[in-house]
Design an enzyme around this catalytic site. Structure first.
Site, PDB file in Angstrom:
ATOM      1  N   LYS A  50       4.161   0.109  -3.877  1.00 56.25           N
ATOM      2  CA  LYS A  50       4.012   1.564  -3.738  1.00 56.25           C
ATOM      3  C   LYS A  50       4.800   2.075  -2.537  1.00 56.25           C
ATOM      4  O   LYS A  50       5.064   1.335  -1.584  1.00 56.25           O
ATOM      5  CB  LYS A  50       2.541   1.980  -3.592  1.00 56.25           C
ATOM      6  N   ALA A  65       3.724  -7.742   4.421  1.00 59.04           N
ATOM      7  CA  ALA A  65       3.469  -6.934   5.624  1.00 59.04           C
ATOM      8  C   ALA A  65       4.571  -5.898   5.790  1.00 59.04           C
ATOM      9  O   ALA A  65       5.058  -5.659   6.894  1.00 59.04           O
ATOM     10  CB  ALA A  65       3.335  -7.816   6.863  1.00 59.04           C
ATOM     11  N   GLY A  66       4.972  -5.280   4.681  1.00 62.09           N
ATOM     12  CA  GLY A  66       6.089  -4.336   4.697  1.00 62.09           C
ATOM     13  C   GLY A  66       5.684  -2.898   4.472  1.00 62.09           C
ATOM     14  O   GLY A  66       6.528  -2.025   4.344  1.00 62.09           O
ATOM     15  N   MET A  81       4.211  -1.790   1.772  1.00 57.39           N
ATOM     16  CA  MET A  81       4.423  -1.452   0.365  1.00 57.39           C
ATOM     17  C   MET A  81       3.303  -1.980  -0.521  1.00 57.39           C
ATOM     18  O   MET A  81       3.445  -2.082  -1.736  1.00 57.39           O
ATOM     19  CB  MET A  81       5.782  -1.976  -0.096  1.00 57.39           C
ATOM     20  N   ALA A  82       2.178  -2.321   0.103  1.00 60.17           N
ATOM     21  CA  ALA A  82       0.955  -2.728  -0.606  1.00 60.17           C
ATOM     22  C   ALA A  82       1.133  -3.996  -1.436  1.00 60.17           C
ATOM     23  O   ALA A  82       0.587  -4.106  -2.535  1.00 60.17           O
ATOM     24  CB  ALA A  82       0.413  -1.581  -1.458  1.00 60.17           C
ATOM     25  N   GLY A  83       1.888  -4.962  -0.899  1.00 63.02           N
ATOM     26  CA  GLY A  83       2.122  -6.218  -1.618  1.00 63.02           C
ATOM     27  C   GLY A  83       0.830  -6.992  -1.856  1.00 63.02           C
ATOM     28  O   GLY A  83       0.580  -7.477  -2.962  1.00 63.02           O
ATOM     29  N   ALA A  88      -1.227  -5.236  -4.419  1.00 60.80           N
ATOM     30  CA  ALA A  88      -0.682  -5.451  -5.764  1.00 60.80           C
ATOM     31  C   ALA A  88      -1.183  -6.783  -6.309  1.00 60.80           C
ATOM     32  O   ALA A  88      -1.603  -6.878  -7.471  1.00 60.80           O
ATOM     33  CB  ALA A  88       0.848  -5.435  -5.721  1.00 60.80           C
ATOM     34  N   ASP A  92      -5.840   0.333  -0.850  1.00 62.00           N
ATOM     35  CA  ASP A  92      -4.675   0.582  -1.695  1.00 62.00           C
ATOM     36  C   ASP A  92      -4.788  -0.088  -3.067  1.00 62.00           C
ATOM     37  O   ASP A  92      -3.930   0.109  -3.925  1.00 62.00           O
ATOM     38  CB  ASP A  92      -3.395   0.043  -1.024  1.00 62.00           C
TER      39      ASP A  92
HETATM   40  P1  ATP Z   1      -0.339  -2.103   3.001  1.00 59.36           P
HETATM   41  O1  ATP Z   1       0.924  -1.401   2.604  1.00 59.36           O
HETATM   42  O2  ATP Z   1      -1.366  -2.145   1.893  1.00 59.36           O
HETATM   43  O3  ATP Z   1      -0.898  -1.651   4.294  1.00 59.36           O
HETATM   44  P2  ATP Z   1       1.370  -4.318   3.574  1.00 59.36           P
HETATM   45  O4  ATP Z   1       2.235  -4.211   2.367  1.00 59.36           O
HETATM   46  O5  ATP Z   1       1.920  -3.790   4.855  1.00 59.36           O
HETATM   47  O6  ATP Z   1      -0.018  -3.652   3.247  1.00 59.36           O
HETATM   48  P3  ATP Z   1       0.727  -6.952   2.765  1.00 59.36           P
HETATM   49  O7  ATP Z   1       2.005  -7.459   2.182  1.00 59.36           O
HETATM   50  O8  ATP Z   1      -0.314  -6.516   1.830  1.00 59.36           O
HETATM   51  O9  ATP Z   1       1.020  -5.804   3.806  1.00 59.36           O
HETATM   52  O10 ATP Z   1       0.193  -8.116   3.715  1.00 59.36           O
HETATM   53  C1  ATP Z   1      -0.719  -7.917   4.760  1.00 59.36           C
HETATM   54  C2  ATP Z   1      -1.284  -9.264   5.176  1.00 59.36           C
HETATM   55  O11 ATP Z   1      -2.219  -9.660   4.175  1.00 59.36           O
HETATM   56  C3  ATP Z   1      -0.237 -10.374   5.241  1.00 59.36           C
HETATM   57  O12 ATP Z   1       0.216 -10.546   6.543  1.00 59.36           O
HETATM   58  C4  ATP Z   1      -0.975 -11.600   4.711  1.00 59.36           C
HETATM   59  O13 ATP Z   1      -1.363 -12.447   5.764  1.00 59.36           O
HETATM   60  C5  ATP Z   1      -2.241 -11.078   4.035  1.00 59.36           C
HETATM   61  N1  ATP Z   1      -2.303 -11.403   2.588  1.00 59.36           N
HETATM   62  C6  ATP Z   1      -3.352 -11.909   1.934  1.00 59.36           C
HETATM   63  N2  ATP Z   1      -3.087 -12.072   0.628  1.00 59.36           N
HETATM   64  C7  ATP Z   1      -1.841 -11.672   0.427  1.00 59.36           C
HETATM   65  C8  ATP Z   1      -1.021 -11.582  -0.704  1.00 59.36           C
HETATM   66  N3  ATP Z   1      -1.432 -11.992  -1.912  1.00 59.36           N
HETATM   67  N4  ATP Z   1       0.225 -11.083  -0.543  1.00 59.36           N
HETATM   68  C9  ATP Z   1       0.639 -10.674   0.681  1.00 59.36           C
HETATM   69  N5  ATP Z   1      -0.103 -10.750   1.787  1.00 59.36           N
HETATM   70  C10 ATP Z   1      -1.333 -11.221   1.682  1.00 59.36           C
END
Ligand code: ATP
Length: 308
Positions: free
Chosen positions: A16, A104-105, A107-109, A112, A144
């Site tokens: 997202k 941790a970008g 983008m709600a990885g 997802a 998210d």
């Molecule tokens: P958001 O946009 O929802 O704030 P984000 O995209 O910045 O999150 P994520 O990629 O969701 O960050 O990762 C955040 C942290 O969650 C990571 O540093 C990781 O340690 C932990 N994590 C746990 N499960 C997962 C997963 N399946 N994929 C990615 N990170 C995960």
């Protein structure tokens, strides 16, 4: 081999972008009140869940090492929640995640993957949960996650989990600059609170971004571009000042607008059309400001089962 041949199910879930992210005051429960417009884009993780005799998690992709391959993984949390909801004796399953979404970008990885885990486990165990059931389990997993289930374009309020679909007639072409190091979402919110306290700022409740919603409904990408907004951007820039260079490089390369995505540090650039996105991406790749550069379009649908 098809996951179906092994008694498995696979879900495909988009990343997202927040077209608007308004952050209100800190609530008593530790969350901030949000008013946000989510847009799902064509950058996908795939989550496959197969029957197994114990819980096992594997993660594939460039950034796999940054993702925990243990029960704290959000896809595993989702699979365990479905098992509990269906009153199964155990949550034994093999979970395989193919990651394209930056970790941790902003983008709600992780969200997802949680949505993918919910959908795939629901199919594997023949729970075939309704969309409302999936959305309510999703809200328990993270703010998210409901949007990752829903996809499209939606207005999010509360912690971002209360969703209202939004009429979006725009076909949006994006360039995504993935930063060299990640940012932790709680750290970015803490930095925002610190910056606001430093300025003695009285923070009003976040308002609905009506002008942006009108531009989406009208299908007017040119009007939309200057309305992209992220209250978390100053905090992300404060923690990673070099993101200013990334944002400048994208607009100098011809993007209509660029913002930090969610809590960052990915920067996303809205372009006039797919050709413009390819040219902006090429220039950004050459400038060395990002670890990698991708193109994507949106809106796209939310979590979907992948059929053979
Ligand atoms: P958001 O946009 O929802 O704030 P984000 O995209 O910045 O999150 P994520 O990629 O969701 O960050 O990762 C955040 C942290 O969650 C990571 O540093 C990781 O340690 C932990 N994590 C746990 N499960 C997962 C997963 N399946 N994929 C990615 N990170 C995960």
């Amino acid at each position: 081999m098809s996951p179906f041949a092994l008694g498995g199910a696979r879900a495909r879930v988009p990343a997202k972008i927040n077209l608007h992210l308004g952050v209100g005051p800190l609530r008593d429960d530790g969350y901030h009140e949000l008013s946000t417009v989510f847009c799902a884009i064509s950058l996908f993780d795939e989550v496959t869940v197969r029957s197994a005799d114990h819980l096992r998690i594997t993660v594939n992709g460039d950034s796999a090492r940054q993702v925990p391959a243990d029960p704290t993984n959000l896809a595993a949390q989702a699979v365990m929640l479905v098992a509990e909801y269906l009153e199964r004796q155990d949550a034994n399953a093999e979970i395989e995640i193919d990651k394209q979404i930056p970790v941790a970008g902003g983008m709600a990885g992780g969200s997802a993957d949680a949505a993918g885990g919910l959908l795939a486990a629901s199919r594997l165990w023949r729970g075939d949960l309704s969309r409302d059931e999936l959305l309510s389990l999703a809200a328990a997993l993270g703010s998210d996650v409901p949007f990752s289930v829903l996809g499209g374009t939606a207005l999010g309020t509360g912690r971002g989990e209360k969703l209202l679909p939004v009429l979006n007639r725009c076909e949006l072409s994006w360039v995504i600059a993935v930063a060299k190091t990640g940012l932790s979402t709680p750290d970015v919110y803490r930095e925002l609170d610190r910056l606001r306290a430093e300025r003695d700022e009285i923070v009003p409740p976040p308002g609905r971004p009506d002008a942006l919603l009108r531009a989406l409904a009208a299908g007017d990408v040119t009007a939309l571009a200057p309305l992209l907004h992220n209250d978390l951007q100053p905090a992300a820039l404060s923690l990673q000042p070099m993101l200013r260079r990334t944002l400048r490089a994208g607009t100098e390369a011809g993007a209509l607008a660029g913002i930090v995505s969610g809590s960052g540090p990915s920067c996303v650039f809205l372009c006039a059309d797919p050709d413009a996105a390819v040219s902006v991406a090429a220039e950004l790749s050459g400038s060395g400001v990002a670890r990698s550069v991708k193109t994507a379009f949106g809106p796209v649908a939310g979590a979907r089962l992948v059929t053979p």
